[in-house]
Motif scaffolding. Structure first.
Motif, short mmCIF file in Angstrom:
data_model
loop_
_atom_site.label_atom_id
_atom_site.label_comp_id
_atom_site.label_asym_id
_atom_site.label_seq_id
_atom_site.Cartn_x
_atom_site.Cartn_y
_atom_site.Cartn_z
N ARG A 21 96.93 60.18 28.93
CA ARG A 21 95.73 60.92 29.32
C ARG A 21 94.89 60.15 30.34
O ARG A 21 94.21 60.75 31.16
CB ARG A 21 94.88 61.26 28.10
CG ARG A 21 95.50 62.33 27.24
CD ARG A 21 94.59 62.72 26.12
NE ARG A 21 93.99 61.51 25.57
CZ ARG A 21 93.28 61.42 24.48
NH1 ARG A 21 93.06 62.49 23.77
NH2 ARG A 21 92.77 60.29 24.06
N ARG A 38 104.18 65.76 25.33
CA ARG A 38 103.81 66.91 26.17
C ARG A 38 104.41 68.22 25.62
O ARG A 38 103.80 69.28 25.74
CB ARG A 38 104.31 66.71 27.60
CG ARG A 38 103.34 66.02 28.51
CD ARG A 38 103.74 66.12 29.97
NE ARG A 38 104.76 65.15 30.35
CZ ARG A 38 104.53 63.88 30.65
NH1 ARG A 38 103.29 63.42 30.61
NH2 ARG A 38 105.50 63.07 31.00
N HIS A 40 104.74 68.90 22.60
CA HIS A 40 104.15 69.18 21.28
C HIS A 40 102.62 69.11 21.34
O HIS A 40 102.01 68.22 20.73
CB HIS A 40 104.71 68.20 20.24
CG HIS A 40 106.13 68.47 19.90
ND1 HIS A 40 106.51 69.51 19.08
CD2 HIS A 40 107.27 67.87 20.30
CE1 HIS A 40 107.83 69.52 18.99
NE2 HIS A 40 108.31 68.54 19.71
N PRO A 41 102.00 70.06 22.01
CA PRO A 41 100.53 70.03 22.08
C PRO A 41 99.86 70.19 20.72
O PRO A 41 98.71 69.78 20.54
CB PRO A 41 100.19 71.21 23.01
CG PRO A 41 101.39 72.09 22.98
CD PRO A 41 102.57 71.18 22.74
N GLU A 42 100.61 70.71 19.76
CA GLU A 42 100.05 70.86 18.41
C GLU A 42 99.76 69.50 17.75
O GLU A 42 99.04 69.43 16.75
CB GLU A 42 100.98 71.70 17.51
CG GLU A 42 102.30 71.03 17.16
CD GLU A 42 103.43 71.21 18.17
OE1 GLU A 42 104.58 71.04 17.77
OE2 GLU A 42 103.15 71.50 19.35
N HIS A 44 98.43 66.88 19.58
CA HIS A 44 97.48 66.14 20.40
C HIS A 44 96.23 65.72 19.64
O HIS A 44 95.74 64.61 19.83
CB HIS A 44 97.13 66.93 21.66
CG HIS A 44 98.27 67.02 22.62
ND1 HIS A 44 98.16 67.68 23.82
CD2 HIS A 44 99.55 66.56 22.57
CE1 HIS A 44 99.32 67.61 24.47
NE2 HIS A 44 100.17 66.93 23.72
#
Length: 142
Positions: A21, A38, A40-42, A44
């Motif tokens: 980031r 990237r 797996h945004p769940e 983050h």
């Protein structure tokens, strides 16, 4: 031999996410990990707070997926494919990716087979059966 603790693994993924980031330079392993993060945004939110990540319990009884285990399995499968170990995984993974037309979906199918192989080895007190693992992947091609 490298044998990280679960806290080491959690710190690695959280730090990789932080560096990603911040557009900081990533090591080759961090680059691979960042690619899966990237996808797996769940995860983050979990990866954004290292202290909470270290304190969280992902026991089997909790019925909640462990994002660190999941991401680690992606890295393990990448490594297996890169060195074709167990023998035949590269071809099986390529065929499954072509069949599904989605490398990420193929990895999730392979991950199910990897989890089954590990579970069987632990349950039976035997070494992991690479041949059975490859055969399980091949069955998903049918």
């Amino acid at each position: 031999m490298f044998n990280p603790s679960s806290d080491d693994v959690r710190r690695f993924f959280c730090e990789t996410f932080r560096k990603q980031r911040a557009n900081e330079i990533l090591t080759p392993l961090e680059t691979m990990a960042a690619d899966w993060v990237r996808h797996h945004p769940e995860y983050h939110d979990v990866l954004s707070d290292v202290d909470a990540a270290l304190a969280r319990d992902y026991s089997v009884d909790g019925a909640q997926a462990n994002p660190f285990l999941h991401l680690s399995m992606h890295l393990s499968i990448d490594e297996q494919i890169s060195i074709d170990q167990p023998r035949g995984i590269r071809d099986a993974a390529t065929a499954l990716t072509l069949k599904l037309d989605d490398a990420h979906a193929a990895q999730h199918e392979i991950m199910e087979c990897l989890g089954e192989m590990i579970w069987n080895a632990q349950r039976n007190g035997t070494p992991p059966d690479g041949d059975a693992y490859i055969e399980a992947i091949k069955r998903r091609l049918k």
